[in-house]
Every structure is written in structure tokens, then in C-alpha cells.
Design a protein around this motif. Structure first.
Motif, PDB file in Angstrom:
ATOM      1  N   ARG A   4      19.864  12.611  23.490  1.00 45.66           N
ATOM      2  CA  ARG A   4      19.729  11.229  23.015  1.00 45.66           C
ATOM      3  C   ARG A   4      18.338  11.040  22.424  1.00 45.66           C
ATOM      4  NH1 ARG A   4      20.833   7.683  28.097  1.00 45.66           N
ATOM      5  NH2 ARG A   4      20.378   6.038  26.606  1.00 45.66           N
ATOM      6  N   TYR A   5      18.200  10.027  21.603  1.00 44.83           N
ATOM      7  CA  TYR A   5      16.907   9.709  21.001  1.00 44.83           C
ATOM      8  C   TYR A   5      16.209   8.633  21.824  1.00 44.83           C
ATOM      9  CZ  TYR A   5      18.395  12.306  16.913  1.00 44.83           C
ATOM     10  OH  TYR A   5      18.806  13.293  16.081  1.00 44.83           O
ATOM     11  N   PHE A   6      14.906   8.815  22.020  1.00 43.70           N
ATOM     12  CA  PHE A   6      14.088   7.843  22.730  1.00 43.70           C
ATOM     13  C   PHE A   6      12.896   7.493  21.851  1.00 43.70           C
ATOM     14  CE2 PHE A   6      16.334   9.918  26.137  1.00 43.70           C
ATOM     15  CZ  PHE A   6      16.596   8.893  27.034  1.00 43.70           C
ATOM     16  N   MET A   7      12.412   6.279  21.977  1.00 48.71           N
ATOM     17  CA  MET A   7      11.257   5.857  21.201  1.00 48.71           C
ATOM     18  C   MET A   7      10.213   5.299  22.163  1.00 48.71           C
ATOM     19  SD  MET A   7      10.943   2.962  18.227  1.00 48.71           S
ATOM     20  CE  MET A   7      12.171   3.703  17.223  1.00 48.71           C
ATOM     21  N   ARG A   8       8.964   5.666  21.932  1.00 49.08           N
ATOM     22  CA  ARG A   8       7.890   5.110  22.744  1.00 49.08           C
ATOM     23  C   ARG A   8       7.542   3.716  22.246  1.00 49.08           C
ATOM     24  NH1 ARG A   8       3.498   9.894  23.729  1.00 49.08           N
ATOM     25  NH2 ARG A   8       4.959  11.386  24.591  1.00 49.08           N
ATOM     26  N   THR A   9       7.150   2.867  23.177  1.00 49.71           N
ATOM     27  CA  THR A   9       6.715   1.528  22.789  1.00 49.71           C
ATOM     28  C   THR A   9       5.208   1.435  22.981  1.00 49.71           C
ATOM     29  OG1 THR A   9       7.096   0.720  25.023  1.00 49.71           O
ATOM     30  CG2 THR A   9       8.899   0.463  23.442  1.00 49.71           C
TER      31      THR A   9
END
Length: 162
Positions: A4-9
Motif C-alpha cells: 500500500r502507499y503511505f504519505m508522511r504528513t
């Protein structure tokens, strides 16, 4: 990650918040102590002869100065103590200290120590601590535990700039 793709905030934490927020007061207390310990360490490091100067020694001096600041020693006392400890000439040992080598287990090739690419690796060599240093560390830990149990306020809070 895991298919899955994850994005940092972006973090809401800023330098200004760390310096002013009461939640980070203890962090700033330790930062102020480390600044003072660093200045003490640099004074002692400057007094050492050139052949003794190593960056690891500077870090050790700073760490030890920080420990004594926590125990409410005065700057002059710390400098005197550390100069007495580290200002003396180095005594060369006639023989090398014993080295303990961790050996790879016997058996199949798959049981030997290997790195990520599968190549065999030499066993790790560790130096044994001298008895005096091991005893010092043991007694120092016990003293810190006993001291910190009775501690209700942080005496070095006066060093923090507000």
C-alpha cells in the motif's frame, strides 16, 4: 509498504514550540545542562596535550560534566575533578588487553555469520571492561537510582533561559 502507499504528513512541532511550550520544559532543562557541560568539556579538552586529543574524549568529558551538573556540582569543582582524571599523562600498557572473540557456530554453512549479501563475515571482537570501570558504573547507577527517587524538583532549572 505492505503493498500500500503511505504519505508522511508535516509535523506541527516547531523549534519555537519546543522552546516555549511547558510540555517540553524538561527537554529544555537538559538542553541547557548540555550547553553548560559542553563549555566545561571544551575548557578541559583545550588544556590537554595534542597527542591525547580525540573527539571521543571530548564527548566523554562533556557527558561526564553533564552527569556531575545533575548532581549539583559547581563548574569549578567539575573542572578540577576532570583535569585530575584526564589531565595526567597516558600510561601505556605493556601488553594488549584480552579480547573476547565471538565465534561462528560450528555446523552447516548456513549457520556461519553472513552479511545481507550472503558473504561470510568475521566474528565481532569485544573488549572486556577493566574491573575498576565496571565497578564504577555499577556504583554510579545505584547512586543515581537512589538520588533520583528522592528528587522532587530539578535543581538545574536555573540554567534555562526564558
Amino acid at each position: 509498504m505492505y503493498g500500500r502507499y503511505f504519505m508522511r504528513t508535516r509535523s506541527s512541532l516547531t523549534g519555537k514550540r519546543v522552546k516555549k511550550d511547558p510540555a517540553f520544559r524538561k527537554t529544555m532543562l537538559y538542553a541547557a545542562l548540555l550547553g553548560k557541560a559542553s563549555r566545561i568539556g571544551s575548557k578541559i579538552y583545550a588544556a590537554l596535550p595534542a597527542e591525547r586529543k580525540r573527539h571521543t574524549l571530548y564527548r566523554k568529558l562533556t557527558g561526564e560534566a553533564m552527569t556531575w551538573l545533575k548532581y549539583e556540582w559547581k563548574e569549578e569543582e567539575i573542572i578540577t575533578y576532570l583535569l585530575k582524571q584526564y589531565g595526567q599523562p597516558v600510561i601505556k600498557l605493556q601488553q594488549e588487553p584480552k579480547v573476547v572473540a565471538l565465534r561462528a557456530p560450528f555446523g552447516h554453512k548456513s549457520q556461519r555469520l553472513r552479511d545481507r549479501k550472503g558473504r561470510s563475515v568475521e566474528p565481532i571482537k569485544e573488549k572486556k571492561l577493566p574491573l575498576s570501570l565496571a565497578l564504577y558504573r555499577l556504583h554510579d547507577r545505584a547512586f543515581r537510582r537512589q538520588y533520583n527517587q528522592s528528587l522532587t524538583t530539578y535543581p538545574w532549572s536555573e540554567y534555562v533561559m526564558t
